[in-house]
Scaffold this active site. Structure first.
Site, PDB file in Angstrom:
ATOM      1  N   ASP A   1       2.162 -30.674  19.361  1.00  0.00           N
ATOM      2  CA  ASP A   1       2.604 -31.934  19.944  1.00  0.00           C
ATOM      3  C   ASP A   1       3.305 -31.678  21.263  1.00  0.00           C
ATOM      4  OD1 ASP A   1       2.991 -34.839  19.770  1.00  0.00           O
ATOM      5  OD2 ASP A   1       5.124 -34.333  19.637  1.00  0.00           O
TER       6      ASP A   1
ATOM      7  N   GLU B   1       3.578 -29.506  30.200  1.00  0.00           N
ATOM      8  CA  GLU B   1       3.093 -30.764  29.647  1.00  0.00           C
ATOM      9  C   GLU B   1       2.688 -31.704  30.786  1.00  0.00           C
ATOM     10  OE1 GLU B   1       5.851 -32.638  26.998  1.00  0.00           O
ATOM     11  OE2 GLU B   1       5.713 -31.039  25.511  1.00  0.00           O
TER      12      GLU B   1
ATOM     13  N   ALA C   1       5.447 -37.169  18.576  1.00  0.00           N
ATOM     14  CA  ALA C   1       5.888 -37.013  17.185  1.00  0.00           C
ATOM     15  C   ALA C   1       7.055 -37.927  16.830  1.00  0.00           C
ATOM     16  CB  ALA C   1       6.264 -35.556  16.903  1.00  0.00           C
TER      17      ALA C   1
ATOM     18  N   HIS D   1       2.975 -35.248  22.849  1.00  0.00           N
ATOM     19  CA  HIS D   1       4.431 -35.328  22.669  1.00  0.00           C
ATOM     20  C   HIS D   1       4.830 -36.706  22.139  1.00  0.00           C
ATOM     21  CE1 HIS D   1       8.404 -33.403  24.258  1.00  0.00           C
ATOM     22  NE2 HIS D   1       8.600 -34.073  23.122  1.00  0.00           N
TER      23      HIS D   1
ATOM     24  N   ILE E   1      15.307 -31.593  11.684  1.00  0.00           N
ATOM     25  CA  ILE E   1      13.850 -31.702  11.583  1.00  0.00           C
ATOM     26  C   ILE E   1      13.310 -30.698  10.572  1.00  0.00           C
ATOM     27  CG2 ILE E   1      11.692 -31.384  12.834  1.00  0.00           C
ATOM     28  CD1 ILE E   1      13.111 -32.453  15.321  1.00  0.00           C
TER      29      ILE E   1
ATOM     30  N   ARG F   1       9.606 -27.671  21.230  1.00  0.00           N
ATOM     31  CA  ARG F   1       9.453 -27.598  22.676  1.00  0.00           C
ATOM     32  C   ARG F   1       8.377 -26.556  22.985  1.00  0.00           C
ATOM     33  NH1 ARG F   1      11.673 -31.739  22.736  1.00  0.00           N
ATOM     34  NH2 ARG F   1      13.501 -32.430  23.946  1.00  0.00           N
TER      35      ARG F   1
END
Length: 318
Positions: free
Chosen positions: A256, A261, A282, A280, A152, A232
């Site tokens: 994101d 969460e 992405a 979340h 990434i 994360r």
């Protein structure tokens, strides 16, 4: 050969993969189904949203034939948390989602640099105030530090380069990276942050990265800097982030992922004018993410059937 498939993402594509190779693929939708099918399974294709302590315990107790766990995600922290039987190879999604996550990171970064939250706030009130332009920033010549320079991180860097940004990579050992202008080790993170206009968190969650971005790291950033997290939530200390935003220690955040969460309804992040939160998502990108994942799983299935080493193996040790 029998494989258990659990979790909704990419289910149809993975069923097609199994059918092409004559493999028995059993889709399960409950813990009871999982436990029932496990003793005769050779492999498990699963999603972190369903992997839990009960499944991990069942694997260690009943998975006598199991040799391979294929995750549908790039992240593997949930398997590290609950564990897996010894001798079982664990593989992740490799770079399947990296382009989409990188695009999302760039979208959050540009939204903050170009003050889109303020513009949307004006729009909601039918206001037109060009004064917001005075606080806008450009990526041209901006220094962007990417914490975590794996699949990434490299995709983010590749997308930042055409904008003229200067890229600092931070990885475990400070190994030089072709897509970065400079590379720092994790021990040198503070040095990189001091000169950064933006910090993008793209590292996997491990014991060494949990809360790696805390009050000291946020304070090391210039006040003009923004933070983007598409990795994360637990990598950033949530309390330290809220305090830094409230006190103006940093200029904004694009998230994101959060910890927890979703954030509680009374979390101050929801009302910060300089914060952009997405749920979340992405990894999303139409049908392409599922096709890319299926291609990786299919290559591994062929290797597994031939007794060859699998791609994208992950270590459950920190």
């Amino acid at each position: 050969m029998k494989i258990i498939l659990e979790g909704a993402p990419s289910r149809a594509e993975l069923q097609d993969v199994a059918a092409r190779h004559g493999v028995e693929l059993v889709s399960v939708d409950s813990l009871a189904d999982f436990v029932r099918e496990l003793p005769e399974a050779d492999a498990l294709w699963t999603d972190p949203t369903v992997y839990d302590a009960e499944r991990a315990a069942a694997l260690k107790r009943d998975a006598g034939r199991l040799k391979w766990i294929q995750l549908k995600s790039m992240g593997f922290d949930i398997v590290k948390r609950y564990g897996a039987p010894g001798g079982v190879v664990v593989t992740n999604a490799g770079d399947a989602y990296a382009p989409f996550v990188a695009e999302h990171a760039l979208a959050l970064l540009l939204a903050l640099f170009r003050r889109l939250p303020d513009a949307l706030g004006q729009m909601a009130k039918h206001e037109w105030d060009p004064a917001i332009g005075a606080g806008m920033k450009t990526l041209d010549e901006a220094v962007v530090t990417i914490f975590g320079f794996g699949n990434i991180g490299r995709e983010i860097a590749a997308r930042l380069r055409p904008f003229g940004a200067r890229i600092i990579a931070v990885n475990r050992a400070g190994t030089p990276q072709p897509l970065a202008d400079e590379t720092f080790s994790r021990d040198q993170l503070g040095e990189a942050l001091k000169v950064s206009d933006a910090l993008i968190v793209a590292a996997p969650l491990t014991e060494s990265t949990r809360h790696a971005i805390g009050a000291d790291e946020l304070a090391a950033l210039p006040r003009r800097a923004v933070v983007v997290n598409i990795a994360r939530g637990e990598i950033i200390d949530a309390g330290a982030l809220s305090a830094a935003l409230k006190k103006g220690v940093i200029a904004g955040a694009g998230l994101d992922v959060t910890d927890p969460e979703p954030p509680p309804s009374d979390d101050p992040l929801w009302t910060c004018r300089n914060v952009v939160i997405t749920p979340h998502v992405a990894v999303m990108g139409g049908e392409l993410p599922s096709r890319r994942l299926a291609a990786i799983v299919e290559r591994n299935l062929v290797r597994f059937m031939k007794g060859e080493e699998l791609e994208h193996r992950v270590s459950l040790k920190d």
